[in-house]
Design an enzyme around this catalytic site. Structure first.
Site, PDB file in Angstrom:
ATOM      1  N   HIS A 260       0.819  -1.214   0.000  1.00 48.89           N
ATOM      2  CA  HIS A 260       0.000   0.000   0.000  1.00 48.89           C
ATOM      3  C   HIS A 260       0.860   1.274   0.000  1.00 48.89           C
ATOM      4  O   HIS A 260       0.452   2.286  -0.555  1.00 48.89           O
ATOM      5  CB  HIS A 260      -0.991   0.004   1.166  1.00 48.89           C
ATOM      6  CG  HIS A 260      -2.304  -0.637   0.824  1.00 48.89           C
ATOM      7  ND1 HIS A 260      -2.452  -1.999   0.740  1.00 48.89           N
ATOM      8  CD2 HIS A 260      -3.507  -0.102   0.493  1.00 48.89           C
ATOM      9  CE1 HIS A 260      -3.709  -2.278   0.387  1.00 48.89           C
ATOM     10  NE2 HIS A 260      -4.369  -1.144   0.233  1.00 48.89           N
ATOM     11  N   HIS A 263       1.646   1.724  -3.517  1.00 51.89           N
ATOM     12  CA  HIS A 263       0.420   2.224  -4.164  1.00 51.89           C
ATOM     13  C   HIS A 263       0.304   3.743  -3.976  1.00 51.89           C
ATOM     14  O   HIS A 263       0.036   4.485  -4.914  1.00 51.89           O
ATOM     15  CB  HIS A 263      -0.833   1.553  -3.594  1.00 51.89           C
ATOM     16  CG  HIS A 263      -2.088   2.346  -3.856  1.00 51.89           C
ATOM     17  ND1 HIS A 263      -2.508   3.368  -3.015  1.00 51.89           N
ATOM     18  CD2 HIS A 263      -2.963   2.309  -4.879  1.00 51.89           C
ATOM     19  CE1 HIS A 263      -3.608   3.920  -3.525  1.00 51.89           C
ATOM     20  NE2 HIS A 263      -3.912   3.290  -4.645  1.00 51.89           N
TER      21      HIS A 263
HETATM   22 ZN    ZN Z   1      -6.429  -0.892  -0.077  1.00 48.26          ZN
END
Ligand code: ZN
Length: 373
Positions: A260, A263
């Site tokens: 994440h 991300h």
């Molecule tokens: Zn997520």
């Protein structure tokens, strides 16, 4: 290493899922309040509005509908908060995608903690169950996590007829978000890092994260094909639960890590703007696996699954075909900014390590795709 030794698990008090569940919205909401502000965009309201409105009316819940502005930003949250106060609503319901439910949760918290309800109409993220929200800038870049909610939504209601009717890309993207859960949970447990829930992971949450991964491996492809035909099957139900509930509880009470964080780094590049949360997370997961030195067999399992359901595994597949070293370094820097979940890994992570992992992950995935067609 932190000195926290307590384990914490948090979750919504009620989760409801099934085909036609929206017809039960009123009976559940009436236990929470008698005047609901319903947040939904016009597209969602077009197919779910009539059912939601009737269900609330039948249960004696007054309704004020507000059109969602499209993004979970501070400006939008402030606007809805003002609306709730103006009309005197005592429960807030978000019907739609991750940004709608995140906005509803934030509004509920700010408005003196009135109950909030997540009614996702797509299974594209695990946002509906969690006690935090992701706030974006007006340009759509990751701004910050809103951790101050202290409380999960009071009700999560998922009508799988809507999930099946949505374009299959949504449930597939949700699988990307959910697939990351186990790998990130495992890393956080190894690092003894403190999860969003406020403590170390319980064995319960870790089991749910593992079950999430197993469910996807077993039923992911079946669920995708059902979603393509817009039909509800047991596999679609199982994957909806994995994407929404198992992934949500797993990440929040075990922790997020590099997948994440990377991300969030990707969102710093406007070239990735057309891609969904779970699609970008999937590339982040692959980079995390490479960074951890995961065995080839484990990476190949991840790649095989990603190919079967159609999740991106190369930089080109998330809009970064022409990304040079400078752009990748900017992503790597954003992924390792102070406070990023990338630092939950069981070892120190530098921007250089993220950059190398991205380049290596991309090259390996391209070679894998060539070999396996
Ligand atoms: Zn997520």
């Amino acid at each position: 290493m932190n000195t926290v030794t307590t384990r914490v698990l948090i979750s919504p008090p009620k989760y409801v899922q099934g085909a036609g569940a929206m017809r039960e919205l009123g009976q559940h909401v009436s236990q929470l309040g008698d005047h609901a502000l319903v947040l939904a965009d016009d597209g969602v309201w077009g197919f779910a509005g009539e059912t939601a409105e009737k269900s609330l009316a039948d249960a004696g819940v007054r309704m004020t509908r507000e059109t969602f502005g499209g993004k979970c930003t501070q400006v939008e949250i402030d606007r809805i908060v003002a609306r709730v106060r103006e009309v005197g609503a005592n429960v807030v319901i978000g019907i739609g995608g991750g940004m709608t439910v995140d906005t509803a949760k934030s509004v509920g918290f700010i408005c003196d903690g009135i109950p909030s309800v997540s009614a996702p109409t797509v299974a594209s993220t695990d946002a509906p169950t969690s006690a935090h929200a992701v706030i974006y800038t007006e340009d759509g870049a990751f701004d910050r996590y809103f951790f101050g909610l202290h409380r999960n939504p009071n009700l999560v209601l998922v009508d799988t007829a809507y999930i099946a009717n949505a374009p299959s890309r949504f449930i597939v993207s949700g699988m990307g978000d959910a697939l990351a859960t186990w790998y990130e949970a495992r890393a956080c447990v190894q690092a003894r890092s403190v999860a969003m829930a406020g403590g170390l992971a319980t064995d319960a949450a870790l089991s749910l994260a593992r079950l999430c991964w197993e469910t996807l491996m077993e039923y992911g492809v079946q669920a995708k094909t059902a979603a393509e035909q817009h039909v509800v099957t047991p596999a679609l139900e199982k994957v909806t639960e994995a994407n929404t509930l198992l992934s949500g509880l797993g990440f929040e009470s075990c922790g997020l890590a590099a997948a994440h964080g990377i991300h969030n780094g990707f969102t710093a590049s406007p070239n990735t703007g057309a891609f969904m949360h779970g699609e970008k997370v999937n590339m982040g997961t692959l980079a995390q696996l490479v960074m951890e030195g995961s065995p080839t067999e484990e990476i190949d399992t991840f790649l095989r699954f990603s190919h079967e359901v159609g999740l991106p595994t190369t930089l080109a597949e998330i809009g970064l075909a022409d990304a040079g070293r400078e752009e990748l370094l900017a992503i790597a820097r954003a992924a390792t900014a102070e406070g990023e979940t990338t630092h939950n890994m069981p070892f120190a992570v530098t921007p250089g390590m993220v950059l190398d992992s991205l380049v290596a992950a991309d090259a390996y995935a391209r070679a894998y795709a060539k070999k396996h067609g």
